[in-house]
Scaffold this motif. Structure first.
Motif, mmCIF file in Angstrom:
data_model
loop_
_atom_site.group_PDB
_atom_site.id
_atom_site.type_symbol
_atom_site.label_atom_id
_atom_site.label_comp_id
_atom_site.label_asym_id
_atom_site.label_seq_id
_atom_site.Cartn_x
_atom_site.Cartn_y
_atom_site.Cartn_z
ATOM 1 N N THR A 61 4.861 -2.806 -15.221
ATOM 2 C CA THR A 61 5.995 -2.680 -14.302
ATOM 3 C C THR A 61 5.945 -1.327 -13.613
ATOM 4 O O THR A 61 5.694 -0.303 -14.254
ATOM 5 C CB THR A 61 7.329 -2.821 -15.066
ATOM 6 N N TRP A 62 6.187 -1.349 -12.293
ATOM 7 C CA TRP A 62 6.324 -0.115 -11.512
ATOM 8 C C TRP A 62 7.748 -0.022 -10.978
ATOM 9 O O TRP A 62 8.284 -1.008 -10.456
ATOM 10 C CB TRP A 62 5.388 -0.101 -10.303
ATOM 11 N N LYS A 63 8.351 1.140 -11.094
ATOM 12 C CA LYS A 63 9.614 1.450 -10.432
ATOM 13 C C LYS A 63 9.296 2.363 -9.257
ATOM 14 O O LYS A 63 8.601 3.373 -9.419
ATOM 15 C CB LYS A 63 10.581 2.146 -11.388
ATOM 16 N N LEU A 64 9.835 2.049 -8.077
ATOM 17 C CA LEU A 64 9.537 2.813 -6.870
ATOM 18 C C LEU A 64 10.719 3.683 -6.460
ATOM 19 O O LEU A 64 11.868 3.409 -6.828
ATOM 20 C CB LEU A 64 9.174 1.874 -5.714
ATOM 21 N N SER A 65 10.425 4.713 -5.675
ATOM 22 C CA SER A 65 11.484 5.599 -5.181
ATOM 23 C C SER A 65 12.426 4.867 -4.240
ATOM 24 O O SER A 65 13.550 5.310 -4.006
ATOM 25 C CB SER A 65 10.866 6.799 -4.463
ATOM 26 N N THR A 66 12.011 3.730 -3.691
ATOM 27 C CA THR A 66 12.849 2.931 -2.802
ATOM 28 C C THR A 66 13.853 2.071 -3.562
ATOM 29 O O THR A 66 14.708 1.427 -2.950
ATOM 30 C CB THR A 66 11.960 2.013 -1.950
ATOM 31 N N GLY A 67 13.741 2.001 -4.893
ATOM 32 C CA GLY A 67 14.595 1.132 -5.699
ATOM 33 C C GLY A 67 13.975 -0.212 -6.008
ATOM 34 O O GLY A 67 14.552 -1.001 -6.766
ATOM 35 N N LEU B 116 0.832 -1.210 0.000
ATOM 36 C CA LEU B 116 0.000 0.000 0.000
ATOM 37 C C LEU B 116 0.864 1.258 0.000
ATOM 38 O O LEU B 116 0.536 2.251 -0.653
ATOM 39 C CB LEU B 116 -0.941 -0.009 1.205
ATOM 40 N N ALA B 117 1.987 1.215 0.714
ATOM 41 C CA ALA B 117 2.898 2.367 0.713
ATOM 42 C C ALA B 117 3.523 2.568 -0.662
ATOM 43 O O ALA B 117 3.823 3.704 -1.060
ATOM 44 C CB ALA B 117 3.988 2.170 1.770
ATOM 45 N N SER B 118 3.697 1.466 -1.417
ATOM 46 C CA SER B 118 4.339 1.576 -2.735
ATOM 47 C C SER B 118 3.496 2.364 -3.725
ATOM 48 O O SER B 118 4.021 2.923 -4.687
ATOM 49 C CB SER B 118 4.625 0.184 -3.295
ATOM 50 N N LEU B 119 2.180 2.422 -3.504
ATOM 51 C CA LEU B 119 1.297 3.061 -4.482
ATOM 52 C C LEU B 119 1.631 4.537 -4.683
ATOM 53 O O LEU B 119 1.481 5.062 -5.787
ATOM 54 C CB LEU B 119 -0.163 2.907 -4.051
ATOM 55 N N THR B 120 2.063 5.199 -3.627
ATOM 56 C CA THR B 120 2.402 6.621 -3.744
ATOM 57 C C THR B 120 3.906 6.839 -3.923
ATOM 58 O O THR B 120 4.382 7.968 -3.804
ATOM 59 C CB THR B 120 1.912 7.384 -2.498
ATOM 60 N N SER C 100 5.357 1.299 -16.729
ATOM 61 C CA SER C 100 5.360 0.954 -18.150
ATOM 62 C C SER C 100 4.526 -0.293 -18.378
ATOM 63 O O SER C 100 4.303 -1.086 -17.448
ATOM 64 C CB SER C 100 6.789 0.726 -18.652
ATOM 65 N N VAL C 101 4.056 -0.459 -19.612
ATOM 66 C CA VAL C 101 3.370 -1.676 -20.040
ATOM 67 C C VAL C 101 4.037 -2.156 -21.319
ATOM 68 O O VAL C 101 4.728 -1.397 -22.000
ATOM 69 C CB VAL C 101 1.868 -1.429 -20.278
ATOM 70 N N ASP C 102 3.830 -3.432 -21.619
ATOM 71 C CA ASP C 102 4.501 -4.003 -22.782
ATOM 72 C C ASP C 102 3.823 -3.649 -24.096
ATOM 73 O O ASP C 102 4.444 -3.687 -25.157
ATOM 74 C CB ASP C 102 4.613 -5.528 -22.636
ATOM 75 N N ASN C 103 2.532 -3.266 -24.045
ATOM 76 C CA ASN C 103 1.789 -2.969 -25.263
ATOM 77 C C ASN C 103 0.653 -2.030 -24.885
ATOM 78 O O ASN C 103 -0.261 -2.425 -24.162
ATOM 79 C CB ASN C 103 1.253 -4.263 -25.888
ATOM 80 N N THR C 104 0.696 -0.798 -25.368
ATOM 81 C CA THR C 104 -0.315 0.178 -24.963
ATOM 82 C C THR C 104 -1.702 -0.175 -25.497
ATOM 83 O O THR C 104 -2.714 0.227 -24.902
ATOM 84 C CB THR C 104 0.065 1.586 -25.445
ATOM 85 N N ASN C 105 -1.787 -0.892 -26.605
ATOM 86 C CA ASN C 105 -3.080 -1.248 -27.172
ATOM 87 C C ASN C 105 -3.714 -2.459 -26.490
ATOM 88 O O ASN C 105 -4.938 -2.544 -26.374
ATOM 89 C CB ASN C 105 -2.953 -1.526 -28.669
ATOM 90 N N ASN C 106 -2.890 -3.381 -26.031
ATOM 91 C CA ASN C 106 -3.390 -4.582 -25.351
ATOM 92 C C ASN C 106 -2.351 -5.031 -24.330
ATOM 93 O O ASN C 106 -1.677 -6.037 -24.520
ATOM 94 C CB ASN C 106 -3.682 -5.691 -26.362
ATOM 95 N N PRO C 107 -2.210 -4.303 -23.226
ATOM 96 C CA PRO C 107 -1.128 -4.610 -22.278
ATOM 97 C C PRO C 107 -1.339 -5.943 -21.576
ATOM 98 O O PRO C 107 -2.453 -6.281 -21.184
ATOM 99 C CB PRO C 107 -1.196 -3.440 -21.289
#
Length: 265
Positions: free
Chosen positions: A155-161, A134-138, A144-151
Protein backbone atom coordinates in the motif's frame (compact mmCIF):
# COMPACT_ATOMS: atom_id res chain seq x y z
CA UNK A 1 48.97 36.05 25.47
CA UNK A 2 48.24 33.43 28.18
CA UNK A 3 44.93 31.52 27.95
CA UNK A 4 42.45 31.71 30.84
CA UNK A 5 42.53 28.82 33.28
CA UNK A 6 39.07 27.63 32.13
CA UNK A 7 40.31 27.26 28.52
CA UNK A 8 43.35 25.30 29.69
CA UNK A 9 41.04 22.87 31.49
CA UNK A 10 38.95 22.39 28.29
CA UNK A 11 41.95 21.94 26.00
CA UNK A 12 42.26 18.12 26.45
CA UNK A 13 38.55 17.66 25.68
CA UNK A 14 38.76 19.84 22.58
CA UNK A 15 41.83 17.94 21.42
CA UNK A 16 40.01 14.59 21.88
CA UNK A 17 36.97 15.80 19.89
CA UNK A 18 39.18 17.11 17.11
CA UNK A 19 41.10 13.84 16.84
CA UNK A 20 37.88 11.83 16.81
CA UNK A 21 36.51 13.96 13.97
CA UNK A 22 39.70 13.61 11.96
CA UNK A 23 39.82 9.86 12.48
CA UNK A 24 36.28 9.34 11.12
CA UNK A 25 36.33 7.86 7.58
CA UNK A 26 35.33 10.32 4.86
CA UNK A 27 31.82 9.89 3.43
CA UNK A 28 31.75 8.73 -0.16
CA UNK A 29 28.82 9.59 -2.39
CA UNK A 30 27.29 7.11 -4.79
CA UNK A 31 25.23 8.53 -7.62
CA UNK A 32 25.32 11.89 -5.87
CA UNK A 33 23.67 10.54 -2.71
CA UNK A 34 24.86 10.61 0.88
CA UNK A 35 25.87 6.97 1.58
CA UNK A 36 23.92 7.07 4.83
CA UNK A 37 20.82 7.26 2.62
CA UNK A 38 21.71 4.01 0.84
CA UNK A 39 20.11 0.96 2.52
CA UNK A 40 21.65 -2.46 2.78
CA UNK A 41 20.15 -5.01 0.40
CA UNK A 42 19.06 -7.06 3.40
CA UNK A 43 16.69 -4.26 4.49
CA UNK A 44 14.94 -4.09 1.10
CA UNK A 45 11.91 -6.33 1.48
CA UNK A 46 10.73 -5.39 -2.04
CA UNK A 47 13.74 -6.52 -4.06
CA UNK A 48 12.96 -9.25 -6.62
CA UNK A 49 9.20 -8.73 -6.27
CA UNK A 50 6.68 -7.54 -8.86
CA UNK A 51 3.18 -6.12 -8.39
CA UNK A 52 -0.12 -5.25 -10.10
CA UNK A 53 -2.04 -2.10 -9.16
CA UNK A 54 -5.29 -3.53 -7.77
CA UNK A 55 -7.13 -0.48 -6.36
CA UNK A 56 -6.82 3.31 -6.43
CA UNK A 57 -8.80 4.99 -3.64
CA UNK A 58 -9.29 8.73 -3.96
CA UNK A 59 -9.72 11.23 -1.08
CA UNK A 60 -13.23 10.75 0.26
CA UNK A 61 -13.31 7.03 -0.51
CA UNK A 62 -14.18 7.00 -4.20
CA UNK A 63 -12.47 4.41 -6.40
CA UNK A 64 -10.66 5.41 -9.56
CA UNK A 65 -11.01 2.81 -12.35
CA UNK A 66 -7.76 0.93 -13.04
CA UNK A 67 -7.12 -1.84 -15.60
CA UNK A 68 -7.06 -5.43 -14.35
CA UNK A 69 -5.44 -8.47 -16.00
CA UNK A 70 -7.53 -10.00 -18.79
CA UNK A 71 -7.20 -11.14 -22.37
CA UNK A 72 -7.72 -7.56 -23.58
CA UNK A 73 -6.26 -5.34 -20.85
CA UNK A 74 -2.91 -5.11 -19.15
CA UNK A 75 -2.58 -3.89 -15.55
CA UNK A 76 -0.27 -1.19 -14.25
CA UNK A 77 2.76 -3.00 -12.85
CA UNK A 78 5.78 -2.29 -10.65
CA UNK A 79 8.87 -4.48 -10.17
CA UNK A 80 11.87 -3.95 -7.90
CA UNK A 81 15.38 -5.13 -8.75
CA UNK A 82 19.00 -4.40 -7.85
CA UNK A 83 21.25 -3.73 -10.84
CA UNK A 84 24.94 -3.89 -9.86
CA UNK A 85 23.92 -3.04 -6.31
CA UNK A 86 21.70 -0.08 -7.28
CA UNK A 87 17.98 -0.44 -6.42
CA UNK A 88 15.73 0.28 -9.40
CA UNK A 89 11.99 0.04 -9.92
CA UNK A 90 10.44 -0.53 -13.34
CA UNK A 91 7.16 -1.52 -14.86
CA UNK A 92 4.24 -0.68 -17.13
CA UNK A 93 2.34 2.56 -16.40
CA UNK A 94 -0.68 2.01 -18.63
CA UNK A 95 0.80 2.99 -22.00
CA UNK A 96 4.56 3.04 -21.51
CA UNK A 97 7.38 1.28 -19.69
CA UNK A 98 9.07 3.27 -16.92
CA UNK A 99 11.97 3.00 -14.51
CA UNK A 100 13.36 5.02 -11.61
CA UNK A 101 15.90 4.65 -8.80
CA UNK A 102 14.47 3.97 -5.34
CA UNK A 103 15.54 3.31 -1.79
CA UNK A 104 13.97 1.92 1.38
CA UNK A 105 14.51 4.06 4.49
CA UNK A 106 12.97 2.91 7.79
CA UNK A 107 10.50 0.82 5.80
CA UNK A 108 9.42 3.75 3.59
CA UNK A 109 9.63 3.43 -0.18
CA UNK A 110 11.32 6.56 -1.58
CA UNK A 111 11.57 7.15 -5.33
CA UNK A 112 14.73 9.22 -5.66
CA UNK A 113 14.02 11.00 -8.95
CA UNK A 114 11.35 11.53 -11.58
CA UNK A 115 10.71 8.30 -13.51
CA UNK A 116 11.95 7.88 -17.07
CA UNK A 117 9.48 6.36 -19.52
CA UNK A 118 9.05 5.49 -23.16
CA UNK A 119 6.85 7.76 -25.29
CA UNK A 120 4.10 5.67 -26.82
CA UNK A 121 0.70 7.34 -27.26
CA UNK A 122 -2.60 5.63 -26.47
CA UNK A 123 -6.21 6.48 -25.58
CA UNK A 124 -6.69 9.80 -23.70
CA UNK A 125 -8.17 8.09 -20.61
CA UNK A 126 -5.25 5.69 -20.37
CA UNK A 127 -2.76 8.52 -20.90
CA UNK A 128 -4.35 10.53 -18.06
CA UNK A 129 -4.16 7.54 -15.72
CA UNK A 130 -0.53 6.94 -16.67
CA UNK A 131 0.39 10.59 -16.11
CA UNK A 132 -1.14 10.56 -12.63
CA UNK A 133 0.44 7.20 -11.75
CA UNK A 134 3.92 8.34 -12.75
CA UNK A 135 3.44 11.54 -10.75
CA UNK A 136 2.39 9.44 -7.73
CA UNK A 137 5.82 7.80 -7.54
CA UNK A 138 7.42 10.91 -6.06
CA UNK A 139 4.42 11.70 -3.83
CA UNK A 140 4.59 8.63 -1.56
CA UNK A 141 4.40 9.72 2.09
CA UNK A 142 3.83 6.26 3.62
CA UNK A 143 4.21 2.71 2.34
CA UNK A 144 3.56 -0.66 3.91
CA UNK A 145 3.40 -4.39 3.17
CA UNK A 146 1.39 -7.08 4.88
CA UNK A 147 4.39 -9.33 5.62
CA UNK A 148 8.01 -8.21 5.49
CA UNK A 149 9.29 -11.77 5.02
CA UNK A 150 6.90 -12.70 2.20
CA UNK A 151 4.84 -9.66 1.17
CA UNK A 152 1.66 -10.23 -0.81
CA UNK A 153 -0.02 -6.82 -0.43
CA UNK A 154 1.58 -3.39 -0.73
CA UNK A 155 0.00 0.00 0.00
CA UNK A 156 1.14 3.53 -0.85
CA UNK A 157 -0.23 6.67 0.78
CA UNK A 158 0.24 9.80 -1.34
CA UNK A 159 0.56 13.47 -0.40
CA UNK A 160 -2.61 14.07 -2.46
CA UNK A 161 -4.66 11.87 -0.08
CA UNK A 162 -4.91 8.99 -2.55
CA UNK A 163 -4.18 5.38 -1.58
CA UNK A 164 -2.79 2.83 -4.03
CA UNK A 165 -3.06 -0.90 -3.24
CA UNK A 166 -1.02 -3.54 -5.08
CA UNK A 167 -1.18 -7.33 -5.25
CA UNK A 168 1.92 -9.49 -5.59
CA UNK A 169 2.41 -11.05 -9.01
CA UNK A 170 3.11 -14.76 -9.40
CA UNK A 171 6.61 -15.54 -10.59
CA UNK A 172 6.11 -16.40 -14.29
CA UNK A 173 9.20 -18.63 -14.28
CA UNK A 174 7.51 -21.16 -11.99
CA UNK A 175 7.16 -24.55 -13.61
CA UNK A 176 10.42 -24.57 -15.54
CA UNK A 177 14.15 -24.61 -15.00
CA UNK A 178 15.41 -21.01 -15.05
CA UNK A 179 18.43 -20.23 -17.21
CA UNK A 180 20.49 -17.05 -17.68
CA UNK A 181 18.99 -13.74 -18.78
CA UNK A 182 19.87 -12.17 -22.13
CA UNK A 183 19.13 -9.08 -24.23
CA UNK A 184 17.35 -9.57 -27.55
CA UNK A 185 15.84 -7.38 -30.25
CA UNK A 186 12.31 -8.23 -31.45
CA UNK A 187 11.17 -6.95 -34.84
CA UNK A 188 7.96 -5.00 -35.39
CA UNK A 189 5.98 -7.82 -37.01
CA UNK A 190 5.52 -11.56 -36.68
CA UNK A 191 5.85 -13.58 -39.87
CA UNK A 192 4.69 -17.01 -41.09
CA UNK A 193 7.11 -19.83 -40.37
CA UNK A 194 7.21 -23.63 -40.32
CA UNK A 195 6.83 -25.05 -36.82
CA UNK A 196 6.61 -28.79 -36.31
CA UNK A 197 3.95 -30.29 -38.53
CA UNK A 198 2.28 -27.02 -39.47
CA UNK A 199 2.62 -23.30 -39.99
CA UNK A 200 2.82 -20.68 -37.27
CA UNK A 201 3.52 -16.99 -36.75
CA UNK A 202 7.05 -16.46 -35.43
CA UNK A 203 8.82 -13.57 -33.81
CA UNK A 204 11.85 -12.17 -35.63
CA UNK A 205 14.72 -11.78 -33.16
CA UNK A 206 18.44 -11.04 -33.03
CA UNK A 207 21.09 -10.52 -30.38
CA UNK A 208 22.57 -7.31 -31.83
CA UNK A 209 21.50 -4.61 -34.27
CA UNK A 210 24.15 -5.74 -36.78
CA UNK A 211 22.82 -9.31 -37.12
CA UNK A 212 20.13 -10.49 -39.56
CA UNK A 213 16.68 -11.31 -38.16
CA UNK A 214 16.04 -14.94 -37.24
CA UNK A 215 12.87 -16.84 -36.38
CA UNK A 216 12.01 -17.49 -32.75
CA UNK A 217 9.64 -20.46 -32.68
CA UNK A 218 8.90 -20.36 -28.95
CA UNK A 219 6.79 -18.05 -26.82
CA UNK A 220 7.78 -14.98 -24.78
CA UNK A 221 5.78 -15.32 -21.56
CA UNK A 222 4.50 -12.00 -20.19
CA UNK A 223 5.29 -10.07 -23.39
CA UNK A 224 2.48 -7.89 -24.78
CA UNK A 225 3.59 -7.63 -28.41
CA UNK A 226 2.19 -4.73 -30.45
CA UNK A 227 2.64 -4.82 -34.27
CA UNK A 228 4.51 -1.81 -35.60
CA UNK A 229 6.75 -1.53 -32.52
CA UNK A 230 10.35 -2.74 -32.43
CA UNK A 231 11.56 -3.86 -29.01
CA UNK A 232 14.70 -4.63 -27.08
CA UNK A 233 13.91 -7.05 -24.26
CA UNK A 234 15.68 -8.63 -21.34
CA UNK A 235 14.41 -12.20 -21.15
CA UNK A 236 15.06 -15.27 -19.03
CA UNK A 237 15.44 -18.57 -20.88
CA UNK A 238 13.34 -21.34 -19.33
CA UNK A 239 13.57 -25.05 -20.11
CA UNK A 240 10.23 -26.82 -19.71
CA UNK A 241 10.64 -30.47 -18.65
CA UNK A 242 7.30 -31.49 -20.23
CA UNK A 243 6.51 -29.19 -23.18
CA UNK A 244 3.29 -29.61 -25.19
CA UNK A 245 3.41 -31.79 -28.30
CA UNK A 246 5.17 -30.13 -31.26
CA UNK A 247 6.24 -27.24 -28.98
CA UNK A 248 9.75 -26.14 -28.16
CA UNK A 249 11.18 -27.17 -24.80
CA UNK A 250 12.71 -23.69 -24.49
CA UNK A 251 10.72 -20.52 -23.95
CA UNK A 252 11.55 -16.99 -22.92
CA UNK A 253 10.03 -15.16 -19.98
CA UNK A 254 9.98 -11.37 -20.16
CA UNK A 255 12.10 -9.73 -17.46
CA UNK A 256 11.98 -6.12 -18.71
CA UNK A 257 11.31 -4.03 -21.81
CA UNK A 258 14.55 -2.08 -22.26
CA UNK A 259 13.60 -0.08 -25.37
CA UNK A 260 10.70 0.21 -27.77
CA UNK A 261 10.40 2.19 -30.98
CA UNK A 262 7.47 2.79 -33.34
CA UNK A 263 8.49 1.74 -36.85
CA UNK A 264 7.02 3.50 -39.90
CA UNK A 265 5.35 1.13 -42.31
Amino acid sequence: MPFPASWRRLAPCLLFVGLAACSSPPMRAADGQDPRFQPASASDMLVQTSWDLARWTQPGGGLRPVPHPSSTTRPITVAFIHEQGSPRMMGFAGCNQFNAPYTIANGLLIVRSEPVSTRMACAPQAMALERDFLASLTRITASSVDNTNNPQRMTWKLSTGDTLDFGRRVDPVAGGQRGPSKLVYVNSERVPCSAGAGRAMCYQVRDSASQPWQFWYGEITGFNFQPGVRYRLRVVEVHDPNPPADASSVRWVLDAVIEQEVVSR
